[in-house]
Design a protein around this motif. Structure first.
Motif: not given
Length: 359
Positions: A1-27
């Protein structure tokens, strides 16, 4: 089972989110989206234990290829799973945790780890379409998340100590012992104050690490002196944000730059310093100025929005680093600083540099 902290799970979130958005937004420097600076995503690349997997598009499907495998998944699935993962990250209070629903989902297309393969410096690589130039560069990113604790930009160590000479000291052995025994909440600041009361102040001599000192000199010959002033301001005032410390040092102008035309000497040089740290410079290793594979950061904001900062857009990247970092006090015991000591019949005092992102 995968376990991690919020920073590590955020890497998976980033993959799912930016692929769904189809864009990168500059800040911008204030973590706001720059409305007219959007980069359409052509594909995303992530290095897994079994090889590199590529995420691209075919109409409303995400096409995932790698290691002679191919998966075709609806973009809506990515969007829904990103929203679900974000809600879990916001509500979880544990330091490390598992999310079986997300683990099962990413395993279905051979994404099997929270973090990219450790031998790779970039957490993720993205091929974008730059509408301004018509090019399709591949940009490497580290992922920094505000959903967990604030991460460090420059970690403290004995290598990040700055050595100062105490000028014209009027201190007995017992007074030195008394200063070194001050154990208040702001003990370094209080010890500095006592030193000032019994001397003509302190002056910067050198960095404890010659490698770090030479790295700074490579970036700019005056950088060791400038950073020593910023470090001193941090420990002797109530300011901690990089931008506030810079304002203070600029007003004092300790290096006596010609200020007649308002050249931003201190800000310019510190921007270069922060950028080089972000892109690979480490205090303990010789820095040649060669940038590593990671050219920037993807910032996961606490509301789940993701902004990109990249050397590709250098001004925004530098402004972000200046506006979103602070100095902080590391362990003086572990890193051996904050005490008066004698060497060759002179007295010295060390201060330490650690830089952390704002939360």
């Amino acid at each position: 089972m995968l376990t991690g902290n919020k920073g590590e799970w955020s890497e998976i979130y980033t993959i799912l989110k930016i692929i769904a958005d189809r864009n990168l937004f500059a800040g911008d420097s204030n973590l706001n989206k720059i409305e007219n600076l959007i980069f359409p995503i052509i594909k995303v690349l992530r290095d897994e234990s079994k090889g590199t997997y590529q995420y691209s598009y075919d109409s409303d499907l995400v096409v995932i290829t790698g290691n002679e495998e191919e998966f075709r998944i609806s973009i809506n699935d990515f969007r829904e799973k990103a929203a679900f993962l974000l809600s879990k990250l916001k509500e979880t209070t544990s330091s490390t945790f598992s999310i079986p629903e997300i683990e099962n989902y990413i395993n279905s297309f051979s994404c099997v780890s929270l973090k990219a393969r450790s031998s790779v410096k970039s957490d993720i690589r993205v091929v974008i379409h730059d509408q301004r130039t018509g090019t399709t560069p591949e940009l490497g990113f580290s992922i920094k998340s505000q959903l967990g604790g604030a991460s460090t930009l420059l970690n403290a160590g004995k290598t990040t100590n700055f050595i100062y000479r105490i000028k014209s000291p009027n201190l007995s052995e017992s007074q030195i012992s008394e200063i070194n025994s001050i154990d208040s909440r702001s003990k370094i600041k209080d010890r500095l104050e006592r030193i000032r009361e019994n001397s003509d102040g302190i002056e910067f001599m050198r960095t404890e690490s010659s490698v770090f000192g030479n790295n700074l000199t490579l970036i700019d010959s005056l950088l060791p002196s400038i950073i020593s002033q910023i470090v001193y301001q941090f420990y002797s005032s109530s300011n901690s944000k990089t931008v506030d410390l810079l304002d203070s040092v600029t007003a004092l102008n300790p290096l006596n730059f010609d200020s007649e035309s308002n050249h931003p000497f201190y800000t310019y040089k510190i921007k270069k310093f922060l950028t080089d740290i972000a892109l690979g410079m480490m205090p303990s290793k010789v820095w040649t100025g060669e940038l590593d594979a990671t050219g920037g950061y993807l910032i996961v904001k606490d509301d789940g929005e993701i902004l990109c900062y990249h050397i590709y857009n250098r001004n925004e990247f530098e402004d972000y680093l200046i506006g979103n970092t602070k100095l902080e006090t590391a362990s003086s015991t572990r890193h051996d600083f904050g005490k008066v000591y004698s060497e060759n019949e002179e007295l010295f005092f060390k201060l330490n540099l650690q830089i952390r992102f704002l939360k």
